[in-house]
Design a protein around this motif. Sequence first.
Motif, PDB file in Angstrom:
ATOM      1  N   SER A  68      23.295  24.495 -12.164  1.00  0.00           N
ATOM      2  CA  SER A  68      23.416  25.197 -13.441  1.00  0.00           C
ATOM      3  C   SER A  68      24.841  25.651 -13.724  1.00  0.00           C
ATOM      4  CB  SER A  68      22.477  26.409 -13.457  1.00  0.00           C
ATOM      5  OG  SER A  68      22.886  27.366 -12.482  1.00  0.00           O
TER       6      SER A  68
ATOM      7  N   ASP B 264      29.247  24.878 -13.412  1.00  0.00           N
ATOM      8  CA  ASP B 264      30.219  23.790 -13.484  1.00  0.00           C
ATOM      9  C   ASP B 264      30.529  23.269 -12.078  1.00  0.00           C
ATOM     10  OD1 ASP B 264      33.145  22.707 -13.432  1.00  0.00           O
ATOM     11  OD2 ASP B 264      32.568  22.666 -15.550  1.00  0.00           O
TER      12      ASP B 264
ATOM     13  N   LEU C 281      18.290  15.462 -15.384  1.00  0.00           N
ATOM     14  CA  LEU C 281      19.680  15.657 -15.793  1.00  0.00           C
ATOM     15  C   LEU C 281      19.811  16.623 -16.965  1.00  0.00           C
ATOM     16  CD1 LEU C 281      21.059  11.999 -15.544  1.00  0.00           C
ATOM     17  CD2 LEU C 281      21.439  13.885 -13.980  1.00  0.00           C
ATOM     18  N   GLU C 282      18.773  16.734 -17.783  1.00  0.00           N
ATOM     19  CA  GLU C 282      18.852  17.614 -18.952  1.00  0.00           C
ATOM     20  C   GLU C 282      18.939  19.082 -18.548  1.00  0.00           C
ATOM     21  OE1 GLU C 282      15.491  16.757 -21.329  1.00  0.00           O
ATOM     22  OE2 GLU C 282      16.122  14.701 -21.814  1.00  0.00           O
TER      23      GLU C 282
ATOM     24  N   HIS D 224      24.069  21.228 -15.562  1.00  0.00           N
ATOM     25  CA  HIS D 224      25.333  21.369 -16.284  1.00  0.00           C
ATOM     26  C   HIS D 224      25.907  19.978 -16.522  1.00  0.00           C
ATOM     27  CE1 HIS D 224      29.560  22.448 -17.014  1.00  0.00           C
ATOM     28  NE2 HIS D 224      29.090  23.650 -17.381  1.00  0.00           N
ATOM     29  N   SER D 225      26.562  19.796 -17.622  1.00  0.00           N
ATOM     30  CA  SER D 225      27.065  18.466 -17.996  1.00  0.00           C
ATOM     31  C   SER D 225      28.010  17.878 -16.956  1.00  0.00           C
ATOM     32  CB  SER D 225      27.776  18.547 -19.358  1.00  0.00           C
ATOM     33  OG  SER D 225      28.856  19.476 -19.289  1.00  0.00           O
ATOM     34  N   SER D 226      28.683  18.728 -16.181  1.00  0.00           N
ATOM     35  CA  SER D 226      29.641  18.235 -15.191  1.00  0.00           C
ATOM     36  C   SER D 226      28.953  17.553 -14.009  1.00  0.00           C
ATOM     37  CB  SER D 226      30.505  19.395 -14.677  1.00  0.00           C
ATOM     38  OG  SER D 226      29.706  20.402 -14.077  1.00  0.00           O
ATOM     39  N   TRP D 227      27.635  17.694 -13.868  1.00  0.00           N
ATOM     40  CA  TRP D 227      26.904  17.115 -12.731  1.00  0.00           C
ATOM     41  C   TRP D 227      26.380  15.713 -13.023  1.00  0.00           C
ATOM     42  CZ3 TRP D 227      25.805  19.298  -7.871  1.00  0.00           C
ATOM     43  CH2 TRP D 227      26.273  20.602  -7.678  1.00  0.00           C
ATOM     44  N   ARG D 228      26.469  15.272 -14.251  1.00  0.00           N
ATOM     45  CA  ARG D 228      25.765  14.046 -14.632  1.00  0.00           C
ATOM     46  C   ARG D 228      26.346  12.787 -13.998  1.00  0.00           C
ATOM     47  NH1 ARG D 228      24.184  15.268 -20.987  1.00  0.00           N
ATOM     48  NH2 ARG D 228      22.932  17.128 -20.499  1.00  0.00           N
ATOM     49  N   ASN D 229      27.599  12.795 -13.662  1.00  0.00           N
ATOM     50  CA  ASN D 229      28.210  11.620 -13.038  1.00  0.00           C
ATOM     51  C   ASN D 229      28.413  11.792 -11.536  1.00  0.00           C
ATOM     52  OD1 ASN D 229      28.438  10.233 -15.511  1.00  0.00           O
ATOM     53  ND2 ASN D 229      30.339  11.353 -15.997  1.00  0.00           N
TER      54      ASN D 229
END
Length: 767
Positions: free
Chosen positions: A131, A133, A229-230, A233-238
């Motif tokens: 949750s 960064d 993935l939803e 946190h967006s920084s974990w998606r890759n």
Amino acid sequence: MLYPYHLSDIMVKGLRITPFSYYTGIMEDIMNSEKSYDSLPNFTAADCLRLLGIGRNQYIDLMNQCRSSKKFFRRKTARDLLPVKPVEIAVEAWWVVQAGYITEDDIKICTTSEKSVIDKIIDSGPQLAGSLDYNIVHSLYNKGFIYLDVPISDDSCIAVPPLEGFVMNRLQGDYFETLLYKIFVSIDEHTNVAELANVLEIDLSLVKNAVSMYCRLGFAHKKGQVMNLENLHSSWRNIPSINRLKSTLDPQKMLLSWDSGENRTPVQEACSSATDTDTNSQEDPADTASVSSLSLSSGHTKRIAFLFDSTLTAFLMMGNLSPNLKSHAVTMFEVGKLSDESLDSFLVELEKVQSTGEGEAQRYFDHALTLRNTILFLRHNKDLVAQAAQPEHPNNGFPLDLLRCESLLGLDPATCSRVLNKNYTLLVSMAPLTNEIRPISSCTPQHIGPAIPEVSSVWFKLYIYHITGQGPPSLLLSKGTRLRKLPDIFQGYDRLLITSWGHDPGVVLTSNVLTMLNDALTHSAVLIQGHGMHGMGETMHIPFPFEEAEQQGDFSRVNMGVHKALRILSDKVDLQHFCGYVTMLNPSSQHTNRKLSDASDGKGELELASGSDVNGSTESFEIVIEDTSVDSAAKQSPEVPTTELEWVPLELCFGIPLFSSELNQKVCRKIATHGLCRKESLRKLLHSSRKLSLQVLNFVYSFQEGISTLDLLSDTSSSLFSQPTSADMGVPLPAKNLMFKEGMLSEWNGQSPSSVLIANVLKEQIK
């Protein structure tokens, strides 16, 4: 010792000792003391590598720098050479971020984003790493402002993939390291943590700490901990992760998910119980190959366990057989287990092994290829268990786990029995198991292998010779015996087969054996056997159970089953419900490969001279070499005439052989055709095992002094699964010197028959 992660709130918040500073101090101490890198226990070394980036090679380089700096005016200390911050570690999204020891001065050096994350943790409590960064989590961790918890619940299940990054140092560490090894071999993907603690009878909190450590080090992953993935946190998606649900998940992989498939929030994931689902996000075929095997059954079924020893793992680690085979071999050795879920990727690597090698390397290739065939035969074989499958479940055969005997022996007897009974329906041993370990004995589940340790010892050889009345001239010497000359029964032999107690046999030249024998007798009992009169004796392996046709007709190399000794053996020992092979020896043969036999001499002498260093001994190098020479000799000259009198039984081994592909295929074929894994056969196997055990124990007792059969039985039953301090601990050592000669086994008084006759004549003259 390992950093006490379960006390992180005290270590970090109270004492401000982070894992990085802890291991930096340890590394500094061993460098200042100039200790070897091997002084670090395995898991401690693995954690040092994870946090400091210092493995064996890096440590050697640092020590060289430290020593060389002493020669110059400006000396560098060990602390100056060590890293000042941790290397980037793997963090899973379901891990929990906790605030560490943070002062006002620490806040001043933090960025605005870092301050907001710290405020969130302090104000709202611990947070899921996913949750926050990703980069800020790593930044704060490197500064020592936060620490990470790996939450494990009572019903969490974990899986152990092939090990990567494991440091193979010394095995013995503190109590927690020892506990980690005990739990390693007992882990089952279908058994949750609470059940595992109950089976092992270990405090639940200790098991949770151990499982948490596995996940932290990357040696295991938590099943069912699938995060959408939803919710991250967006920084974990890759960021690559094992426990991550991809939005582009292939439908075939969804076969692994047996729950409702509902998405969960990260907070729910941290507190929820893990299920038996396992969704892998990696696209590597080796990681998703277990789909087919897992989808065969909707519930957990018991498995077949194939028992092997450390010799097999040594072969798989050597010779560069396959690029990724070593990680599986390390798993087999360190974890002590390779589960069915990992066998698909293991088989893929074994398929890459070439069928031919050069010289000694050929043994490694042969074992790898034969192991692959054995796995394919035992695993999910419908025909193998046609009558053993439960009526309510479809017959898809049983899954297969590979278990290392030494790891099972590390458990106490009762625990080992519970682990085996919970997970397995049948145990099958490889053959031969090295003499340096104590074989696993089990009544339930039934065991196709040595019934008791005595059946896998020197005693069983003498028992075979005793009941058949045939065998090579043999002399069993008790510890402390001294030989002035080689007994007359070995006159005429060029090579002798020497078996030091607790070691594998070695073939040595008769000309220089006396000194080595006396040296070996100072620390153990020794069995001496005639092997070859013209170089190496010729051996042939006869698989059993025997077919009726195999014990009919005239004797020949291709029809060895009609040998009188084998017919007697079939009558005295129930070989129809066991599997294995009988090794026949022709000492007078002149057709063996002299080049190979000569190459084995030095090895035999070296092994015998190694004394009581059991760990330094290897598997029977000579026996395998002679197998090769025999096979080649038999193939090159099948027309060479032979008679039944030239051949005698050498040994009998129970289990599935791995050293010969042809022999392995014959034994596996006999297991299937005779239905050895079916319920009715296994019931008869249990009865035959008990009968054979009593017969062998009575035989041992008859040549012992001051030991009753009840004592032998109690010793055997009380130490079936115990960890021995030596290979044959629990197997009685010989109290008398025994000689097998001309079909008779008797006590040997150390005198030749002529000497005894002369002494008797002198006594009569004196009278």
